[in-house]
Design a protein around this motif. Structure first.
Motif, PDB file in Angstrom:
ATOM      1  N   MET A  13       7.215  -4.300  -7.563  1.00  0.00           N
ATOM      2  CA  MET A  13       8.769  -3.370  -7.740  1.00  0.00           C
ATOM      3  C   MET A  13       7.982  -2.440  -6.506  1.00  0.00           C
ATOM      4  N   PRO A  14       8.742  -2.420  -5.652  1.00  0.00           N
ATOM      5  CA  PRO A  14       7.843  -0.703  -5.109  1.00  0.00           C
ATOM      6  C   PRO A  14       8.031   0.598  -5.158  1.00  0.00           C
ATOM      7  N   ALA A  15       6.725   1.250  -4.985  1.00  0.00           N
ATOM      8  CA  ALA A  15       7.296   3.110  -5.356  1.00  0.00           C
ATOM      9  C   ALA A  15       8.328   3.295  -4.735  1.00  0.00           C
ATOM     10  N   PRO A  16       9.314   4.208  -5.045  1.00  0.00           N
ATOM     11  CA  PRO A  16       9.918   5.352  -4.457  1.00  0.00           C
ATOM     12  C   PRO A  16       9.271   5.421  -3.329  1.00  0.00           C
ATOM     13  N   GLU A  17       9.996   6.422  -1.863  1.00  0.00           N
ATOM     14  CA  GLU A  17       9.351   6.536  -1.135  1.00  0.00           C
ATOM     15  C   GLU A  17       8.536   8.124  -1.210  1.00  0.00           C
ATOM     16  N   ASN A  18       9.736   8.784  -2.218  1.00  0.00           N
ATOM     17  CA  ASN A  18       9.721  10.163  -2.263  1.00  0.00           C
ATOM     18  C   ASN A  18       9.987  10.231  -4.130  1.00  0.00           C
ATOM     19  N   PRO A  19       8.495   9.839  -4.602  1.00  0.00           N
ATOM     20  CA  PRO A  19       8.428  10.023  -6.059  1.00  0.00           C
ATOM     21  C   PRO A  19       8.460  11.148  -7.032  1.00  0.00           C
ATOM     22  N   SER A  20       8.821  11.066  -8.131  1.00  0.00           N
ATOM     23  CA  SER A  20       8.849  12.834  -8.821  1.00  0.00           C
ATOM     24  C   SER A  20       7.425  13.000  -9.085  1.00  0.00           C
ATOM     25  N   PRO A  21       7.182  14.799  -9.114  1.00  0.00           N
ATOM     26  CA  PRO A  21       5.751  14.633  -9.061  1.00  0.00           C
ATOM     27  C   PRO A  21       5.488  13.676 -10.212  1.00  0.00           C
ATOM     28  N   LEU A  22       6.251  13.379 -11.579  1.00  0.00           N
ATOM     29  CA  LEU A  22       6.009  12.915 -13.009  1.00  0.00           C
ATOM     30  C   LEU A  22       5.505  11.649 -12.259  1.00  0.00           C
ATOM     31  N   GLN A  23       5.630  11.216 -11.459  1.00  0.00           N
ATOM     32  CA  GLN A  23       5.210  10.050 -10.791  1.00  0.00           C
ATOM     33  C   GLN A  23       4.259   9.282 -10.504  1.00  0.00           C
ATOM     34  N   GLN A  24       3.655  11.200  -9.406  1.00  0.00           N
ATOM     35  CA  GLN A  24       2.635  10.812  -8.726  1.00  0.00           C
ATOM     36  C   GLN A  24       2.059  10.763  -9.812  1.00  0.00           C
ATOM     37  N   ILE A  25       1.383  11.409 -10.879  1.00  0.00           N
ATOM     38  CA  ILE A  25       0.749  11.974 -11.544  1.00  0.00           C
ATOM     39  C   ILE A  25       0.282  10.838 -12.721  1.00  0.00           C
ATOM     40  N   THR A  26       1.306  10.071 -12.435  1.00  0.00           N
ATOM     41  CA  THR A  26       1.803   8.596 -13.720  1.00  0.00           C
ATOM     42  C   THR A  26       0.922   7.781 -13.023  1.00  0.00           C
ATOM     43  N   GLN A  27       1.213   7.143 -11.604  1.00  0.00           N
ATOM     44  CA  GLN A  27       1.332   6.020 -10.833  1.00  0.00           C
ATOM     45  C   GLN A  27      -0.263   5.862 -11.108  1.00  0.00           C
ATOM     46  N   PRO A  28      -1.195   7.418  -9.967  1.00  0.00           N
ATOM     47  CA  PRO A  28      -2.814   6.938 -10.373  1.00  0.00           C
ATOM     48  C   PRO A  28      -3.743   5.542 -11.670  1.00  0.00           C
ATOM     49  N   PHE A  29      -2.751   6.694 -12.703  1.00  0.00           N
ATOM     50  CA  PHE A  29      -3.138   5.749 -13.964  1.00  0.00           C
ATOM     51  C   PHE A  29      -2.910   4.380 -13.910  1.00  0.00           C
ATOM     52  N   VAL A  30      -1.409   4.342 -14.061  1.00  0.00           N
ATOM     53  CA  VAL A  30      -0.444   2.535 -14.040  1.00  0.00           C
ATOM     54  C   VAL A  30      -1.137   1.860 -12.712  1.00  0.00           C
ATOM     55  N   ASP A  31      -2.069   2.505 -11.683  1.00  0.00           N
ATOM     56  CA  ASP A  31      -2.670   1.222 -10.908  1.00  0.00           C
ATOM     57  C   ASP A  31      -4.073   1.216 -11.965  1.00  0.00           C
ATOM     58  N   ALA A  32      -5.042   2.502 -12.274  1.00  0.00           N
ATOM     59  CA  ALA A  32      -6.045   2.274 -13.108  1.00  0.00           C
ATOM     60  C   ALA A  32      -5.896   0.769 -14.093  1.00  0.00           C
ATOM     61  N   ALA A  33      -4.983   1.094 -14.286  1.00  0.00           N
ATOM     62  CA  ALA A  33      -4.647   0.145 -15.929  1.00  0.00           C
ATOM     63  C   ALA A  33      -4.483  -1.440 -15.456  1.00  0.00           C
ATOM     64  N   ARG A  34      -4.190  -1.686 -14.100  1.00  0.00           N
ATOM     65  CA  ARG A  34      -3.962  -2.433 -13.824  1.00  0.00           C
ATOM     66  C   ARG A  34      -5.483  -3.019 -13.016  1.00  0.00           C
ATOM     67  N   ALA A  35      -6.974  -2.689 -12.615  1.00  0.00           N
ATOM     68  CA  ALA A  35      -7.685  -2.609 -12.384  1.00  0.00           C
ATOM     69  C   ALA A  35      -8.307  -4.031 -13.097  1.00  0.00           C
ATOM     70  N   PRO A  36      -8.947  -4.762 -12.143  1.00  0.00           N
ATOM     71  CA  PRO A  36      -9.615  -5.852 -12.397  1.00  0.00           C
ATOM     72  C   PRO A  36     -10.778  -5.634 -13.837  1.00  0.00           C
ATOM     73  N   ARG A  37     -11.339  -6.669 -14.165  1.00  0.00           N
ATOM     74  CA  ARG A  37     -11.895  -6.750 -15.124  1.00  0.00           C
ATOM     75  C   ARG A  37     -13.201  -6.526 -14.663  1.00  0.00           C
ATOM     76  N   PRO A  38     -14.150  -6.701 -13.118  1.00  0.00           N
ATOM     77  CA  PRO A  38     -14.746  -6.158 -13.284  1.00  0.00           C
ATOM     78  C   PRO A  38     -15.117  -4.813 -13.511  1.00  0.00           C
ATOM     79  N   LEU A  39     -14.100  -4.231 -12.868  1.00  0.00           N
ATOM     80  CA  LEU A  39     -13.973  -2.484 -12.826  1.00  0.00           C
ATOM     81  C   LEU A  39     -14.790  -2.228 -14.477  1.00  0.00           C
ATOM     82  N   TRP A  40     -13.668  -2.435 -15.153  1.00  0.00           N
ATOM     83  CA  TRP A  40     -13.153  -2.242 -16.980  1.00  0.00           C
ATOM     84  C   TRP A  40     -14.441  -2.698 -17.680  1.00  0.00           C
ATOM     85  N   GLY A  41     -15.468  -3.790 -16.571  1.00  0.00           N
ATOM     86  CA  GLY A  41     -16.624  -3.945 -17.085  1.00  0.00           C
ATOM     87  C   GLY A  41     -17.451  -2.888 -17.046  1.00  0.00           C
ATOM     88  N   ASN A  42     -17.672  -2.684 -15.847  1.00  0.00           N
ATOM     89  CA  ASN A  42     -18.415  -1.802 -14.889  1.00  0.00           C
ATOM     90  C   ASN A  42     -18.242  -0.328 -15.689  1.00  0.00           C
TER      91      ASN A  42
END
Length: 372
Positions: free
Chosen positions: A1-30
């Motif tokens: 589901m694409p992110a909304p064009e005008n995300p709320s302030p809360l979404q702006q804070i939490t979205q980078p953490f969501v993206d990082a949590a979905r990072a590939p295994r080498p990133l977390w191994g690193n």
């Protein structure tokens, strides 16, 4: 589901953490191996001055120079050896680096624990210590470029800022863990702890070999290329080494760019605050508060900065990941330098804590963006 064009302030804070949590295994191994290296590095660097004085027989001035060679040499060897990581591959470069760190730290621990003579300026104990530091510097010349390169290769523009921020934050979480080493220091001494750090470096090498296997790395790098719109089958861009020798190497080196050189060297004054934290702070807290719990357990105060960095960096990165990198660096370095003079008012717990908190806030703003 694409992110909304005008995300709320809360979404702006939490979205980078969501993206990082979905990072590939080498990133977390690193991230895991960098967390362990943070614990080992900060543990050694915070004890090294005391180790040199008590175990190697140097005076405090000489001990300060030893730590300076280690800390300054890490930066220098990265400039000299960083290009080898691109030629050898990040996984191979990282494993060679960790192997060198195991050898160097074994020599470091041996110098003050195997009964070597400490008589004279160039005693066997001192020469073994410096040999260990030399090997450690060779390892770090490959280690840091390899760790950063993994983040660059397996992240996308959407996850890059948080990827570097998490790497820096987890290293500092590891740097906070030596806060709990006071009982171990009293039980086995600093020399014994250095052997523990050597063993943990060997464990890190094994973890890297298992988690960051070739297939996993290749798949993650290919997937990141696809998301960036690049050809996943294209080989890494490695400049062929021509016949120019040293002159060509110097001409093509990043430091040959005057803007890049200015950018690096203009940060040296604020970088000295890092040296202040591990060169003078351990002895300062140990001596000034000698008759108190803080003096007996100086690790708690000395390693408070890494804990705060771990807590602040992801939040600051989430709030500022769309801000201009250079603007954030100017603001962050100014805040980091501002509280230095609080310590000039004399021994005071509130002043000491104020210095640490304000300095750390500035560091959390600018240092991860510098890596980016």
């Amino acid at each position: 589901m694409p992110a909304p064009e005008n995300p709320s302030p809360l979404q702006q804070i939490t979205q980078p953490f969501v993206d990082a949590a979905r990072a590939p295994r080498p990133l977390w191994g690193n991230n895991l191996q960098y967390l362990m290296e943070g614990f080992i590095y900060f543990g050694i660097i915070n004890y090294l001055v005391i180790y040199c004085v008590e175990n190697i027989g140097t005076n405090e001035l000489q001990a300060g120079w030893v730590v300076t060679v280690l800390a300054g040499g890490i930066t220098f060897t990265q400039f000299l050896m960083g290009g080898l990581v691109d030629r050898w591959g990040v996984r191979r470069g990282l494993m060679i680096a960790l192997g060198l760190l195991v050898i160097g730290r074994a020599l470091l621990a041996s110098s003050g624990t195997l009964g070597l003579s400490t008589e004279g300026t160039w005693s066997p104990a001192f020469m073994t210590l410096m040999a260990g530091i030399g090997v450690i510097l060779l390892g770090y010349g490959l280690y840091e470029p390899a760790s950063y390169s993994i983040v660059r290769r397996v992240t996308t523009p959407k996850t890059s800022a948080m990827g570097f921020a998490m790497l820096y934050a987890l290293m500092n979480l590891g740097g906070w863990l030596p806060s709990f080493l006071s009982p171990a220091r009293h039980a086995i001494g600093i020399g014994g702890l250095f052997w523990v750090f050597t063993g943990l470096t060997a464990v890190t090498l094994v973890l890297v070999a298992v988690i960051l296997d070739r297939r996993t790395m290749d798949e993650a790098i290919a997937a990141a290329k696809v998301e960036r719109g690049e050809d996943p089958d294209a080989p890494p861009e490695i400049e062929a080494s021509g016949p120019g020798g040293l002159r060509q190497w110097l001409r093509e080196h990043p430091m040959a760019d005057p803007r890049f050189s200015f950018f690096i060297f203009v940060l040296i004054p604020v970088q000295t605050l890092f040296a202040h934290n591990y060169l003078t702070m351990p002895l300062y807290v140990k001596r000034v508060y000698d008759d108190s719990w803080i003096g007996a357990n100086f690790e708690v105060i000395v390693n408070l900065n890494p804990l705060l960095i771990f807590l602040l960096v992801p939040v600051v990165a989430a709030l500022t990941h769309k801000k201009d990198v250079y603007r954030m660096m100017v603001v962050g370095t100014a805040i980091m330098a501002a509280p230095t003079f609080l310590l000039a008012f004399g021994p005071s717990i509130p002043m000491l804590l104020g210095y640490i908190f304000i300095m750390t806030l500035g560091e959390a703003i600018w240092q991860p963006r510098f890596l980016q």
